[in-house]
Design an enzyme around this catalytic site. Structure first.
Site, PDB file in Angstrom:
ATOM      1  N   ARG A  18       1.330  -7.287  18.375  1.00 50.81           N
ATOM      2  CA  ARG A  18       1.735  -8.336  19.309  1.00 50.81           C
ATOM      3  C   ARG A  18       2.161  -7.731  20.656  1.00 50.81           C
ATOM      4  NH1 ARG A  18       5.875  -9.590  22.647  1.00 50.81           N
ATOM      5  NH2 ARG A  18       7.360  -8.875  21.081  1.00 50.81           N
ATOM      6  N   ASP A  19       3.295  -7.060  20.672  1.00 51.72           N
ATOM      7  CA  ASP A  19       3.836  -6.531  21.924  1.00 51.72           C
ATOM      8  C   ASP A  19       2.872  -5.515  22.535  1.00 51.72           C
ATOM      9  OD1 ASP A  19       5.461  -5.814  23.999  1.00 51.72           O
ATOM     10  OD2 ASP A  19       7.132  -5.117  22.773  1.00 51.72           O
ATOM     11  N   HIS A 210      15.081  -2.219  20.621  1.00 51.68           N
ATOM     12  CA  HIS A 210      13.672  -2.257  21.036  1.00 51.68           C
ATOM     13  C   HIS A 210      13.572  -1.512  22.364  1.00 51.68           C
ATOM     14  CE1 HIS A 210       9.825  -4.796  21.336  1.00 51.68           C
ATOM     15  NE2 HIS A 210       9.900  -4.190  22.504  1.00 51.68           N
ATOM     16  N   HIS A 212      11.479   0.877  25.271  1.00 50.39           N
ATOM     17  CA  HIS A 212      10.202   1.270  25.861  1.00 50.39           C
ATOM     18  C   HIS A 212      10.359   2.678  26.415  1.00 50.39           C
ATOM     19  CE1 HIS A 212       7.916  -2.755  26.320  1.00 50.39           C
ATOM     20  NE2 HIS A 212       8.699  -2.782  25.273  1.00 50.39           N
ATOM     21  N   CYS A 243      -0.682   0.928  28.998  1.00 53.27           N
ATOM     22  CA  CYS A 243      -2.018   1.357  29.397  1.00 53.27           C
ATOM     23  C   CYS A 243      -1.918   2.415  30.492  1.00 53.27           C
ATOM     24  CB  CYS A 243      -2.812   0.160  29.912  1.00 53.27           C
ATOM     25  SG  CYS A 243      -4.434   0.635  30.514  1.00 53.27           S
ATOM     26  N   ASN A 252       5.558   0.804  24.714  1.00 57.15           N
ATOM     27  CA  ASN A 252       6.564   0.723  23.661  1.00 57.15           C
ATOM     28  C   ASN A 252       6.786   2.117  23.083  1.00 57.15           C
ATOM     29  OD1 ASN A 252       7.270  -2.212  22.863  1.00 57.15           O
ATOM     30  ND2 ASN A 252       5.081  -2.270  23.260  1.00 57.15           N
TER      31      ASN A 252
HETATM   32 MG    MG Z   1       8.176  -4.092  23.792  1.00 55.53          MG
END
Ligand code: MG
Length: 314
Positions: A18-19, A210, A212, A243, A252
């Site tokens: 998803r993320d 969570h 990054h 990307c 992530n």
């Molecule tokens: Mg994320």
């Protein structure tokens, strides 16, 4: 020493499908997503966020949410979840067989407004149409609190807002709030500061983190969280979502990076690292570029060296 403060087991909440994929430039074919999620389900991961039931106008990459949710192989050992922004998203998730959904709101007003075109207060109000009905159906509801450690528009975010929103979400019946460093600017001292404030009000089992890896601090932030007793970490296999062709895109935290570090420190995750790497390699074939995971790069490098040695010897 911090090793005395580490938990014996950490739960990995995989968000790659998803993320990760929602932030990839390329539209990944549905059949590849399904094969990817099925492969992830065989790694020992217990939580996988498989898609998002948002309008395809917002996120065309996940326009196939219903088909993905219907066709992935269900296993008793794996909880699948999907992001839902509103009641329609919930209804579609339910119709596709989802038993767990996640809602999202930002800790900073400007980011929330840009993201969902609503104030934070209106977003929370709209949750009543999602969270209550989902709980009544016996579903599990998780929440993402975005921009906890920094907002692209407002800069530093007041920890008081995070505490307030986390307790509000808990009061609604959300089983876990994932405190998210949406733009990847957190540092371990800040993580400690914010978590101490939150954990003074909310039982620790209801909090996940969570991160990054935009500035390379995600693992350090995880370690800081673990020493405070956090035992659920969100990550995306391969570091999907960052990307390398989009300047400044924030990837992530890569699942294999955190899993390999935890295993090396004697912390269990229940995840088979070899199988996880196979999932990462599978992902590189359909996103069309190398993935940012450090562990994956090291692993591929080792394999290439071994191959070259074997060729020389033969
Ligand atoms: Mg994320």
């Amino acid at each position: 020493m911090f090793r005395d403060k580490l938990p014996s087991k950490v739960t990995i909440y995989e968000v790659g499908p998803r993320d990760g994929l929602q932030n990839e430039a390329r539209q990944v074919p549905t059949v590849d997503k399904i094969a990817f999620i099925d492969a992830l389900s065989e790694t020992g991961l217990e939580h996988i966020e498989i898609t998002s039931f948002v309008s395809p106008k917002w996120i065309p990459q996940l326009a196939d949410a219903s088909e993905v949710a219907r066709r992935v192989a269900r296993r008793d050992s794996v909880h699948f979840s999907a992001l839902v922004p509103n009641r329609r998203g919930l209804d579609n998730a339910v119709a596709s067989g989802m038993r767990e959904v996640a809602v999202f709101v930002s800790a900073s007003e400007t980011h929330n407004k840009k993201n969902v075109n609503k104030t934070i207060a209106d977003t929370l109000k709209a949750f009543e149409l999602v969270v209550g009905p989902a709980l009544e159906r016996g579903m599990r509801v998780r929440a993402y609190l975005s921009t906890v450690f920094g907002c692209p528009y407002e800069g530093e975010v007041d920890a008081g807002a995070t505490v307030h929103l986390t307790t509000t979400l808990r009061d609604m019946g959300v089983y876990q709030v994932s405190l998210s460093d949406t733009i990847g600017v957190a540092n371990p001292s800040q993580v400690e500061r914010v978590l101490e404030r939150v954990l003074a009000e909310v039982p620790i089992e209801h909090i996940a983190v969570h991160f990054h890896d935009t500035q390379g601090t995600a693992l350090a932030n995880c370690l800081a969280s673990l020493t405070l007793g956090i035992t659920t970490i969100d990550s995306a296999v391969g570091g999907l979502g960052g990307c390398p062709y989009a300047p400044g895109a924030s990837g992530n935290l890569a699942t294999e990076d955190v899993v390999s570090m935890l295993h090396a420190m004697g912390v269990e995750t229940g995840v088979d690292l070899e199988r996880l790497i196979e999932c990462s390699r599978l992902a590189t074939t359909f996103v069309g570029h190398d993935l940012p995971s450090k562990y994956l790069k090291a692993h591929m490098g080792k394999q290439a060296r071994r191959r070259r040695r074997a060729e020389k010897e033969s």
